[in-house]
Design a protein around this motif. Structure first.
Motif, short mmCIF file in Angstrom:
data_model
loop_
_atom_site.label_atom_id
_atom_site.label_comp_id
_atom_site.label_asym_id
_atom_site.label_seq_id
_atom_site.Cartn_x
_atom_site.Cartn_y
_atom_site.Cartn_z
N GLU A 23 -16.51 39.23 43.97
CA GLU A 23 -16.65 39.73 42.85
C GLU A 23 -17.71 40.54 42.62
O GLU A 23 -19.03 40.54 42.87
N GLU A 57 -12.02 40.70 42.40
CA GLU A 57 -12.18 40.01 41.75
C GLU A 57 -12.31 41.53 40.51
O GLU A 57 -13.40 42.56 41.07
N PRO A 58 -12.47 41.32 38.63
CA PRO A 58 -13.27 42.12 38.13
C PRO A 58 -14.25 43.01 38.78
O PRO A 58 -15.33 41.70 39.28
N TRP A 79 -5.51 42.42 44.49
CA TRP A 79 -6.79 43.29 43.56
C TRP A 79 -6.20 41.95 42.61
O TRP A 79 -4.51 42.07 41.75
N GLY A 81 -6.92 39.48 38.70
CA GLY A 81 -7.90 39.62 37.35
C GLY A 81 -9.38 38.50 37.72
O GLY A 81 -8.99 38.08 38.46
N GLU A 82 -9.79 38.49 36.29
CA GLU A 82 -10.56 37.29 36.44
C GLU A 82 -10.58 36.23 36.84
O GLU A 82 -10.76 34.78 37.51
#
Length: 306
Positions: A23, A57-58, A79, A81-82
């Motif tokens: 992240e 993560e983002p 990939w 998302g949060e």
């Protein structure tokens, strides 16, 4: 004269760390290894080929060199998302061969063979033979009922208030905590399962119970292990009411993957399931392109580039 080092061999999926989350950092390659550089310039090395799946993560950037290295060593880049929602994935060498993919497709296109494979999945998942003279659609319905009952039973076991499996990836924060925990847990399981499916040379989209989705076969295989591994973790975390449940779920999944030796079991289970179709795998064609680096002995898992 100095002795020559033995040739490099890819690490088998079963011997790897299951998942690692990255992240807010830049994933690159330094000295032949993955390295994550954070905003302060701090570098964290990741062993090359020692991880089955990197969950990005983002806030994560990936260099061309890192994506290329992931493809060579068989590390799946996912990939997310949060909250752990899957967006896109790439970077596995399973497509380097087609014999297992053709075998899988042949089973899926033969109605009788497909039904046998689905019945085997049912038997492994629930520990009993499915009802006789049932179609794939009927077995799917029976499975759905049993799954809903299992959710209720596990929720009661861990003291979690449970309504139903319901969530919207576009409005993540509106879902209740148990559903958010389950979604984070299954995202971890799907990532590891997809890495194993691709490493073995199979197609994630060619499913038997699930169809019409990019990860249909991944869902089929993951469902076999779901209630043994990640679902109890999700309900256990939900019951504790921690301030960051998704993070706690990810850590719990990492631990349960290691404790249950999940990566050792996925590929043999896939082979066992597909063998139930009673169709012999096709032999490689004579004109098949040989490995770039011939190997007298098997290395890594089926599907790795030499």
């Amino acid at each position: 004269m100095a002795e020559l080092l033995p040739p490099l061999k890819p690490i088998a999926i079963k011997e790897r760390l299951s998942i690692l989350f990255v992240e807010k950092g830049h994933l690159d390659v330094l000295d032949g290894a993955f390295v994550v550089v954070d905003k302060n310039g701090v570098r964290t090395h990741i062993p090359v080929g020692g991880v089955a799946c990197l969950m990005l993560e983002p806030g994560t950037r990936v260099s061309h060199a890192a994506a290329a290295l992931a493809a060579r060593v068989g590390t799946l880049l996912v990939w997310v998302g949060e909250a752990g929602v899957r967006l896109y994935s790439s970077g596995q060498p399973g497509g380097a061969r087609s014999d297992r993919l053709l075998y899988q497709a042949k089973l899926a296109l033969d109605d009788a063979a497909r039904l046998k494979v689905v019945r085997k999945m049912y038997a492994i998942r629930f520990g009993e033979e499915p009802p006789s003279r049932r179609s794939v659609e009927q077995l799917r319905g029976i499975e759905g009922v049993r799954v809903r009952e299992t959710y209720k039973r596990l929720a009661a076991k861990y003291g979690v208030a449970w309504k139903a499996r319901n969530y919207d990836t576009q409005e993540w924060d509106r879902a209740d905590v148990p559903n958010r925990c389950l979604s984070a847990a299954t995202a971890c399981l799907y990532g590891v399962t997809e890495a194993a499916v691709l490493a073995a040379g199979y197609a994630p989209a060619v499913g038997f119970i699930h169809t019409g989705k990019p990860l249909s076969f991944v869902y089929d295989v993951a469902d076999v292990f779901k209630f043994q591994t990640v679902v109890p973790v999700a309900f256990r975390v939900a019951a504790k009411k921690t301030p960051q449940p998704e993070q706690a779920v990810r850590l719990g999944c990492r631990d349960v993957f290691r404790e249950t030796r999940l990566l050792e079991r996925i590929i043999p289970t896939i082979e066992d399931i597909l063998a139930a179709g009673e169709i012999a795998p096709p032999t490689p064609p004579e004109e098949a392109v040989p490995p770039a680096i011939p190997n007298p002995k098997s290395l890594g898992d089926a599907g790795h580039r030499a």
